[in-house]
Design a protein around this motif. Sequence first.
Motif, PDB file in Angstrom:
ATOM      1  N   PHE A 278       0.854  -1.187   0.000  1.00 38.84           N
ATOM      2  CA  PHE A 278       0.000   0.000   0.000  1.00 38.84           C
ATOM      3  C   PHE A 278       0.890   1.237   0.000  1.00 38.84           C
ATOM      4  CE2 PHE A 278      -2.594  -3.239   2.084  1.00 38.84           C
ATOM      5  CZ  PHE A 278      -3.834  -3.059   1.491  1.00 38.84           C
ATOM      6  N   ARG A 279       0.358   2.345  -0.515  1.00 38.31           N
ATOM      7  CA  ARG A 279       1.022   3.646  -0.364  1.00 38.31           C
ATOM      8  C   ARG A 279      -0.054   4.672  -0.042  1.00 38.31           C
ATOM      9  NH1 ARG A 279       2.790   5.662  -6.466  1.00 38.31           N
ATOM     10  NH2 ARG A 279       0.670   6.180  -7.123  1.00 38.31           N
ATOM     11  N   GLY A 280       0.368   5.726   0.636  1.00 38.81           N
ATOM     12  CA  GLY A 280      -0.585   6.742   1.043  1.00 38.81           C
ATOM     13  C   GLY A 280      -1.175   6.399   2.398  1.00 38.81           C
ATOM     14  N   ALA A 281      -2.153   7.199   2.811  1.00 39.96           N
ATOM     15  CA  ALA A 281      -2.755   6.999   4.133  1.00 39.96           C
ATOM     16  C   ALA A 281      -4.258   7.223   4.071  1.00 39.96           C
ATOM     17  CB  ALA A 281      -2.117   7.962   5.135  1.00 39.96           C
ATOM     18  N   GLY A 282      -4.940   6.648   5.043  1.00 41.55           N
ATOM     19  CA  GLY A 282      -6.378   6.843   5.183  1.00 41.55           C
ATOM     20  C   GLY A 282      -7.151   6.423   3.948  1.00 41.55           C
ATOM     21  N   GLU A 283      -8.156   7.220   3.588  1.00 43.55           N
ATOM     22  CA  GLU A 283      -9.003   6.895   2.448  1.00 43.55           C
ATOM     23  C   GLU A 283      -8.300   7.108   1.111  1.00 43.55           C
ATOM     24  OE1 GLU A 283     -11.840   5.275   2.735  1.00 43.55           O
ATOM     25  OE2 GLU A 283     -11.519   5.355   4.896  1.00 43.55           O
ATOM     26  N   SER A 284      -7.170   7.831   1.106  1.00 44.94           N
ATOM     27  CA  SER A 284      -6.423   8.030  -0.143  1.00 44.94           C
ATOM     28  C   SER A 284      -5.382   6.924  -0.356  1.00 44.94           C
ATOM     29  CB  SER A 284      -5.740   9.404  -0.148  1.00 44.94           C
ATOM     30  OG  SER A 284      -4.774   9.465   0.882  1.00 44.94           O
ATOM     31  N   CYS A 285      -5.427   5.905   0.463  1.00 45.90           N
ATOM     32  CA  CYS A 285      -4.502   4.783   0.366  1.00 45.90           C
ATOM     33  C   CYS A 285      -4.708   4.044  -0.961  1.00 45.90           C
ATOM     34  CB  CYS A 285      -4.739   3.840   1.540  1.00 45.90           C
ATOM     35  SG  CYS A 285      -3.483   2.590   1.744  1.00 45.90           S
ATOM     36  N   GLU A 286      -3.585   3.636  -1.583  1.00 51.80           N
ATOM     37  CA  GLU A 286      -3.642   2.894  -2.845  1.00 51.80           C
ATOM     38  C   GLU A 286      -2.937   1.554  -2.688  1.00 51.80           C
ATOM     39  OE1 GLU A 286      -3.480   6.133  -6.372  1.00 51.80           O
ATOM     40  OE2 GLU A 286      -1.640   5.956  -5.187  1.00 51.80           O
ATOM     41  N   LEU A 287      -3.353   0.589  -3.513  1.00 46.44           N
ATOM     42  CA  LEU A 287      -2.763  -0.748  -3.531  1.00 46.44           C
ATOM     43  C   LEU A 287      -2.140  -0.988  -4.890  1.00 46.44           C
ATOM     44  CD1 LEU A 287      -2.431  -3.636  -2.270  1.00 46.44           C
ATOM     45  CD2 LEU A 287      -4.629  -4.178  -3.348  1.00 46.44           C
ATOM     46  N   LEU A 288      -0.963  -1.598  -4.897  1.00 43.34           N
ATOM     47  CA  LEU A 288      -0.311  -1.948  -6.146  1.00 43.34           C
ATOM     48  C   LEU A 288      -0.890  -3.247  -6.702  1.00 43.34           C
ATOM     49  CD1 LEU A 288       2.334  -1.417  -8.038  1.00 43.34           C
ATOM     50  CD2 LEU A 288       2.975  -3.567  -6.977  1.00 43.34           C
TER      51      LEU A 288
ATOM     52  N   ASP B 227      -0.305 -14.370 -18.487  1.00 43.66           N
ATOM     53  CA  ASP B 227      -1.114 -15.150 -19.425  1.00 43.66           C
ATOM     54  C   ASP B 227      -2.405 -14.457 -19.847  1.00 43.66           C
ATOM     55  OD1 ASP B 227      -2.084 -15.411 -16.864  1.00 43.66           O
ATOM     56  OD2 ASP B 227      -2.430 -17.559 -16.970  1.00 43.66           O
ATOM     57  N   THR B 228      -3.197 -13.975 -18.905  1.00 45.78           N
ATOM     58  CA  THR B 228      -4.514 -13.418 -19.243  1.00 45.78           C
ATOM     59  C   THR B 228      -4.594 -11.898 -19.125  1.00 45.78           C
ATOM     60  OG1 THR B 228      -5.330 -13.638 -16.982  1.00 45.78           O
ATOM     61  CG2 THR B 228      -5.660 -15.536 -18.461  1.00 45.78           C
ATOM     62  N   GLY B 229      -3.619 -11.277 -18.498  1.00 47.98           N
ATOM     63  CA  GLY B 229      -3.658  -9.823 -18.323  1.00 47.98           C
ATOM     64  C   GLY B 229      -4.587  -9.363 -17.222  1.00 47.98           C
ATOM     65  N   ARG B 230      -5.076 -10.312 -16.386  1.00 41.38           N
ATOM     66  CA  ARG B 230      -5.962  -9.908 -15.292  1.00 41.38           C
ATOM     67  C   ARG B 230      -5.116  -9.256 -14.189  1.00 41.38           C
ATOM     68  NH1 ARG B 230      -4.510 -14.937 -14.330  1.00 41.38           N
ATOM     69  NH2 ARG B 230      -4.449 -15.739 -12.216  1.00 41.38           N
ATOM     70  N   TRP B 231      -5.780  -8.457 -13.355  1.00 40.80           N
ATOM     71  CA  TRP B 231      -5.084  -7.745 -12.276  1.00 40.80           C
ATOM     72  C   TRP B 231      -4.922  -8.662 -11.066  1.00 40.80           C
ATOM     73  CZ3 TRP B 231      -2.483  -3.558 -13.330  1.00 40.80           C
ATOM     74  CH2 TRP B 231      -2.874  -2.759 -14.392  1.00 40.80           C
ATOM     75  N   ILE B 232      -3.689  -8.722 -10.537  1.00 45.65           N
ATOM     76  CA  ILE B 232      -3.333  -9.575  -9.401  1.00 45.65           C
ATOM     77  C   ILE B 232      -2.324  -8.835  -8.531  1.00 45.65           C
ATOM     78  CG2 ILE B 232      -3.747 -11.742 -10.660  1.00 45.65           C
ATOM     79  CD1 ILE B 232      -0.687 -11.943 -11.071  1.00 45.65           C
ATOM     80  N   VAL B 233      -1.979  -9.417  -7.395  1.00 46.90           N
ATOM     81  CA  VAL B 233      -0.856  -8.928  -6.590  1.00 46.90           C
ATOM     82  C   VAL B 233       0.371  -9.753  -6.975  1.00 46.90           C
ATOM     83  CG1 VAL B 233      -2.259  -8.109  -4.647  1.00 46.90           C
ATOM     84  CG2 VAL B 233      -1.405 -10.460  -4.649  1.00 46.90           C
ATOM     85  N   PRO B 234       1.581  -9.234  -6.757  1.00 47.47           N
ATOM     86  CA  PRO B 234       2.773 -10.033  -7.053  1.00 47.47           C
ATOM     87  C   PRO B 234       2.752 -11.323  -6.232  1.00 47.47           C
ATOM     88  CG  PRO B 234       3.365  -7.738  -6.638  1.00 47.47           C
ATOM     89  CD  PRO B 234       1.915  -7.890  -6.277  1.00 47.47           C
TER      90      PRO B 234
ATOM     91  N   ASP C 228       6.774  -7.885 -19.682  1.00 50.28           N
ATOM     92  CA  ASP C 228       5.683  -8.862 -19.652  1.00 50.28           C
ATOM     93  C   ASP C 228       4.468  -8.426 -18.850  1.00 50.28           C
ATOM     94  OD1 ASP C 228       7.324 -10.634 -21.061  1.00 50.28           O
ATOM     95  OD2 ASP C 228       8.203 -11.390 -19.208  1.00 50.28           O
ATOM     96  N   ARG C 229       4.628  -7.415 -18.004  1.00 54.17           N
ATOM     97  CA  ARG C 229       3.551  -7.031 -17.077  1.00 54.17           C
ATOM     98  C   ARG C 229       3.397  -5.519 -17.005  1.00 54.17           C
ATOM     99  NH1 ARG C 229       2.548 -11.450 -13.627  1.00 54.17           N
ATOM    100  NH2 ARG C 229       4.207 -12.992 -13.603  1.00 54.17           N
ATOM    101  N   ARG C 230       2.194  -5.111 -16.600  1.00 50.40           N
ATOM    102  CA  ARG C 230       1.951  -3.710 -16.257  1.00 50.40           C
ATOM    103  C   ARG C 230       1.781  -3.635 -14.746  1.00 50.40           C
ATOM    104  NH1 ARG C 230      -3.175  -2.449 -19.663  1.00 50.40           N
ATOM    105  NH2 ARG C 230      -3.678  -1.831 -17.565  1.00 50.40           N
ATOM    106  N   ARG C 231       2.130  -2.520 -14.181  1.00 55.05           N
ATOM    107  CA  ARG C 231       1.858  -2.283 -12.760  1.00 55.05           C
ATOM    108  C   ARG C 231       1.121  -0.961 -12.644  1.00 55.05           C
ATOM    109  NH1 ARG C 231       7.943  -0.554 -10.925  1.00 55.05           N
ATOM    110  NH2 ARG C 231       7.824   1.517 -11.831  1.00 55.05           N
ATOM    111  N   LYS C 232       0.258  -0.898 -11.642  1.00 56.14           N
ATOM    112  CA  LYS C 232      -0.506   0.337 -11.445  1.00 56.14           C
ATOM    113  C   LYS C 232      -0.992   0.400 -10.007  1.00 56.14           C
ATOM    114  CE  LYS C 232      -4.062   3.163 -13.471  1.00 56.14           C
ATOM    115  NZ  LYS C 232      -5.057   3.358 -14.505  1.00 56.14           N
ATOM    116  N   TRP C 233      -1.016   1.619  -9.473  1.00 52.16           N
ATOM    117  CA  TRP C 233      -1.558   1.865  -8.139  1.00 52.16           C
ATOM    118  C   TRP C 233      -3.033   2.204  -8.283  1.00 52.16           C
ATOM    119  CZ3 TRP C 233       1.378   0.880  -3.973  1.00 52.16           C
ATOM    120  CH2 TRP C 233       2.765   0.822  -4.138  1.00 52.16           C
ATOM    121  N   PHE C 234      -3.866   1.561  -7.465  1.00 53.77           N
ATOM    122  CA  PHE C 234      -5.310   1.779  -7.515  1.00 53.77           C
ATOM    123  C   PHE C 234      -5.824   2.136  -6.130  1.00 53.77           C
ATOM    124  CE2 PHE C 234      -4.675  -1.234 -11.014  1.00 53.77           C
ATOM    125  CZ  PHE C 234      -5.413  -0.651 -12.027  1.00 53.77           C
TER     126      PHE C 234
END
Length: 166
Positions: free
Chosen positions: A37-47, A53-60, A132-138
């Motif tokens: 996670f990064r940030g704090a409180g309600e503005s916290c984001e998850l990587l 193989d499928t391009g679905r979103w997962i954690v490392p 091979d992968r994309r990463r993004k904070w959500f």
Amino acid sequence: MTAFDRLKTLLDLFRHTGDAGPKLKKKTKRQSAAMIFRGAGESCELLLITSRDTGRWIVPKGWIEEGEDGADAAVRETWEEAGLIGEVQPGGPIGCYRYIKQRERRRDALCDVDVYLLKLLEERKQWPESDDRRRKWFPVATAIGLVAEDGLKDVIRNAFQSVKAA
């Protein structure tokens, strides 16, 4: 992942107890994952990262290699798959979930995944699997909506509550 794929995955989880079927190995495999996670409180984001193989979103996450424990594997997978340097937080795994790893050339594998909370130390522009992968904070609520595994959704919710309380 389509609605049909989700239904098939759920049915496979129930089927494994008595009849593993021809494509699912009977013995459970162990994997290790990282939640950052990064940030704090309600503005916290998850990587989140995309699967190869499928391009679905997962954690490392990935297999625990010889000579590693789950925490070591989580740190290594985070670097290889997401390009982040992190430090495992004390207290052991923050949660676990089960999913079916679908493999084309081998039998599908039922995997139990221990999830470790990592503190972000550094984010690199280049990493071993950057092609091979994309990463993004959500935002956490968005991340929960993007991951397919219900067990992982629960771990994210619980981890976020733990991070907010700290």
